[in-house]
Design a protein around this motif. Sequence first.
Motif, PDB file in Angstrom:
ATOM      1  N   THR A 132     -32.973 -16.578  -7.545  1.00 41.75           N
ATOM      2  CA  THR A 132     -33.848 -15.838  -6.707  1.00 41.75           C
ATOM      3  C   THR A 132     -33.636 -14.324  -6.667  1.00 41.75           C
ATOM      4  OG1 THR A 132     -33.657 -17.463  -5.224  1.00 41.75           O
ATOM      5  CG2 THR A 132     -34.528 -15.796  -4.292  1.00 41.75           C
TER       6      THR A 132
ATOM      7  N   THR B 110     -32.824 -20.918  -2.160  1.00 50.16           N
ATOM      8  CA  THR B 110     -33.985 -21.886  -2.171  1.00 50.16           C
ATOM      9  C   THR B 110     -33.677 -23.148  -2.526  1.00 50.16           C
ATOM     10  OG1 THR B 110     -34.188 -20.602  -4.247  1.00 50.16           O
ATOM     11  CG2 THR B 110     -35.338 -19.956  -2.357  1.00 50.16           C
TER      12      THR B 110
ATOM     13  N   ASP C  54     -38.848 -21.022 -11.161  1.00 52.64           N
ATOM     14  CA  ASP C  54     -37.514 -20.912 -10.684  1.00 52.64           C
ATOM     15  C   ASP C  54     -37.260 -22.482 -10.374  1.00 52.64           C
ATOM     16  OD1 ASP C  54     -35.293 -21.124  -8.880  1.00 52.64           O
ATOM     17  OD2 ASP C  54     -35.908 -19.682  -7.668  1.00 52.64           O
TER      18      ASP C  54
END
Length: 489
Positions: A44, A106, A139
């Motif tokens: 991130t 995340t 991601d």
Amino acid sequence: MPPSLTSFTDDARIALDNITDRASGLMHPAIRLGVTGLSRAGKTVFISSLVHNLLNGGRLPLFEAVRSGRVSDVRLEPQPDDAIPRFQYEDHIQALVRDRIWPDSTRAISELRITLDYQSASSWSRMFSRGRLSIDIVDYPGEWLLDLPLLTQDFRAFSENTVTLAETGIRKELSREWLALASSIDMDAPADEMTARRLSEAFAAYLRACKADERSLSTLPPGRFLMPGDLEGSPALTFAPLPNVSETKASKGSLRAMMERRYDAYKNVVVKPFFREHFARLDRQIVLIDALQAINRGPEAVQDLERALTDVLACFRPGSNSFFSSLIGRRIDKVLVAATKADHLHHESHDRLERLTGRLVDRAIQRIGMAGAGIEVMAIASVRATREATVKEDNHILPVIVGTPMAGETINGERFDGNKKTAIFPGDLPDNPEALFQNLDTPTAELPEINVVRFRPPALEESNGGLKLSVPHIRLDRAMQFLFGDRLA
Ligand SMILES: Nc1nc2c(ncn2[C@@H]2O[C@H](COP(=O)(O)OP(=O)(O)OP(=O)(O)O)[C@@H](O)[C@H]2O)c(=O)[nH]1
Ligand SMILES: [Mg+2]
């Protein structure tokens, strides 16, 4: 021989996806950049800083297109895939820049499109090319890649591998409860939902304990057990490997048959779709690793990282394994393995960290006998949270790093409040990385001591006009040049 699991439809769908991507690429050139790494590796932060630096004219001398002034406009645009969550750039950058805290963890896949308008470097192409490139940054958790080997393992092989690993080293104590439960259960008895749940919960608790353990990084498949997302509680996640599965076929209606079926479901509804729908469409890839943390935690953690890196790299370079090649395509032509958080070291050690990472990658490549072409290694810091200085002590000049430890960090008995700065001697990496690997197998092996302090993100400098400048970094521009510089030629 691995069972042949690819079906004709898998191939056909990948080919079709690729054709659609390419066709739209002719209209509007785009590349898909995968960003992965185990949890907390720095994905991130990497994406946030990369985008911030591109949007805000960051210092990027090693990124040729920006240095030579050929990039005229950079902007965020709607991403091409409506079904993938957007990478929440604005939230992450607000945390980093305004609040000076690290963004939240995340847990799933996300995507962000950034588009660059540029002038081609050659006057000939300038006449024809429209000079626009979109980079679709994806991601996703590295843990998901570790599931790939499961596709060639049947339930019995999976059980055997998992149980053997659970009986070695640190894991032996962490797996005790789960294995005790598993051995007390009759797998040939009629299937029963509550037993399946108890087993799978005990197994998941073991995986969690491995991950939480300070002495190792312990990343074990199945990856989705620790990050279930919307599959939480579904049958595809309610299974567990079993000890001593015999070669004979499981009897119908037995617990073992149920576990086998669910294990196959996990592969079919979780693993394969990820590789087919997301992984197979990537063009370039960066793999972030936190090598410093592994070194800090000790030999078993370094071995764990090595094992994980080997499995991850095997996904990118499937080599002669045609089963993998057909499932995941061969589109990715450049892979960057980057050791992150280099700002924890004095710059004298940056090259050492790079060499050490190179050695890790070499060993991984050797282990699986694959070709290393197109794989590059760097030491970077997406966000530079420290500055360098020297202190004089007993006539010695010591290189130190200066930063603001996060509130609550304790160094040498002093507790920090999140505002006070401090200088620490970060420690040295060996000049020759071999020294570190030589005796990894002895549990008492001594690894270099690195002082890893959790520093706050830096306060951004301001320009004369009071404008905040972009996020400081180490070698992020070099990473950009490798990952997509050639596409802006
Ligand atoms: N000093 C420093 N710390 C970093 C850097 N990058 C990441 N970190 C630290 O590492 C932590 C994890 O970074 P993230 O970018 O959230 O990692 P991630 O891979 O996205 O983690 P998950 O979302 O949990 O999978 C951050 O909270 C920071 O403490 C860096 O460049 N420098
Ligand atoms: Mg993250």
